[in-house]
Design an enzyme around this catalytic site. Structure first.
Site: not given
Ligand code: PMT
Length: 400
Positions: A209, A278, A288, A322, A336, A340
């Site tokens: 990503n 995810d 490859k 986040f 979330k 969580k």
């Molecule tokens: O790195 P940059 O370029 O500065 O960009 C910053 C950012 C946009 C990445 C950051 O601000 C941000 O939003 N990070 C969280 C991105 C994300 O994966 O969000 P989510 O809504 O998919 O996940 C929610 C939360 O669960 C997040 O804290 C994530 O770390 C966590 N998560 C998600 C999926 C997973 N399998 N395990 C997790 O722990």
């Protein structure tokens, strides 16, 4: 401890300006290098000469005066400062800063600096209590400014109430505490994740990503500067490892999961700024994959949700997530937060210009588990990091 720190003092036009003379003198004695900027109104109360003698530096009162050296004076000072103090700050200057007005050398310098800014308001009680002044101060506090509450007592105008500039010793203590710089996270272990994960398809390809790591690295750097013992678990990122931070590099969500779990039992705070995949390919090809048919199907299987797992294991730790969304930001972020078991979630709508992946700024809304919401304007990721750490520091203080 503050020897060698560079302080810019702004002085506004109020009777309390005479107390700032003592503030400058105390800071010099504490080993700080001090430069003073006065508004025109301030020069009606105290002469620039007084501050020049005490600070040992020319005093700046005018945007247009010939600079002593060849540089743009307000930018040079903005970069030079380790901290700014405006004492006294008037309702007028509070209003200007809060509303982005930069029409003199003081307000222009404030707008250009990245240093922490302390404001010590001093004014007539009714002016201080005026809802406009209060709104402006609240706005500035939410933007990360530190406001030193005025003292209460008999004011020069004959009214009794809040509005007096606190004693110089009180202001200097607050400034020096802030400078050494808010070691408010000392003794705390803070685990931060940053960057995106990469899920291999074959030896040369992966699903990834756009996360650059900027948000998470800004948090790690700021938390370490504030005295925290920081462990940064980072997906691939081109950013240099921050100073005084234990950085552990991982590639996949499974590796991030393992690295985070290894630390979780001993940390006080977890901030998950990483963008974790995810899903991952069910099979990773050993060689490859060669081009063959018109389509190629890759079966994906679910990755562990690291934060969900932490939420289930959580004991005393503060958990901050986040949420990166492209629609229904608040609905998804709230979901979330609850699912969580988080204490706070930082929601960013990554479709907004100035927000999200791989840029230096972000636009976030903070949602707390009690339902409170705070909206921040577009700010640098460093500023957002400081504000989030202010909130976390308050939460840690409350929980002890
Ligand atoms: O790195 P940059 O370029 O500065 O960009 C910053 C950012 C946009 C990445 C950051 O601000 C941000 O939003 N990070 C969280 C991105 C994300 O994966 O969000 P989510 O809504 O998919 O996940 C929610 C939360 O669960 C997040 O804290 C994530 O770390 C966590 N998560 C998600 C999926 C997973 N399998 N395990 C997790 O722990």
């Amino acid at each position: 401890m503050s020897v060698g720190k560079n302080i810019v003092i702004g002085v506004c036009g109020g009777i309390a300006a005479y107390k700032t003379v003592d503030i400058v003198s105390r800071l010099k004695k504490a080993g700080c290098d001090v430069k003073v900027i006065m508004t025109k109104a301030a020069t009606e109360f105290v002469t620039p000469l007084t501050f020049r003698e005490l600070s040992g530096s020319p005093v700046i009162t005018d945007m247009w005066e010939e600079p002593k050296t060849w540089n743009v004076q307000h930018i040079a000072l903005a970069n030079w400062a380790d901290a700014f103090l405006i004492a006294p700050v008037t309702a007028n200057v509070v209003g200007k800063i809060a509303n982005g007005i930069a029409d003199d050398v003081l307000t222009t310098t404030i707008m250009a600096t990245k240093a922490p800014i302390l404001l010590a308001p001093a004014m007539n009680t009714n002016m201080y209590r005026n809802p406009v002044t209060q709104q402006n101060l609240t706005k500035l506090i939410n933007l990360g400014y530190h406001v030193i509450e005025p003292a209460t007592g008999m004011l020069a105008c004959g009214i009794e109430g809040p509005g007096r500039l606190p004693e110089p010793s009180v202001i200097v203590d607050k400034l020096l505490n802030r400078l050494d710089m808010c070691q408010d996270l000392k003794g705390k272990r803070i685990l931060i994740t940053a960057g995106g994960t990469r899920e291999p398809i074959d030896p040369v390809r992966y699903i990834g990503n756009r996360s650059s790591g900027k948000m998470g690295y800004a948090l790690a750097e700021a938390a370490a500067k504030r005295g925290g013992e920081v462990i940064l678990v980072s997906g691939p990122s081109s950013l240099p490892a921050p100073d005084k931070v234990t950085t552990k590099k991982v590639e996949t969500a499974a590796q991030m999961h393992a690295a985070v779990l290894a630390e979780f039992a001993t940390v006080d705070v977890v901030i998950k700024a990483a963008a974790v995949a995810d899903y991952r390919p069910e099979m990773v090809a050993e060689q490859k994959i060669k081009k063959s048919g018109e389509t190629l199907t890759i079966n994906l299987v679910k990755n562990p949700d690291i934060l969900l797992d932490l939420g289930q294991r959580k004991k005393e730790q503060l958990l901050i997530g986040f949420a990166a969304e492209t629609q229904d930001l608040m609905v998804h972020a709230q979901e979330k937060l609850t699912k969580k078991n988080l204490d706070m979630i930082v929601a960013n709508d990554v479709t907004l210009p100035g927000a999200g992946f791989n840029i230096d700024t972000n636009i976030v809304k903070i949602i707390y588990k009690n339902g409170d919401i705070e909206e921040l304007p577009q700010l640098s990721k460093q500023q957002i990091a400081q504000i989030l750490l202010n909130k976390i520091s308050e939460m840690l203080t409350k929980s002890t």
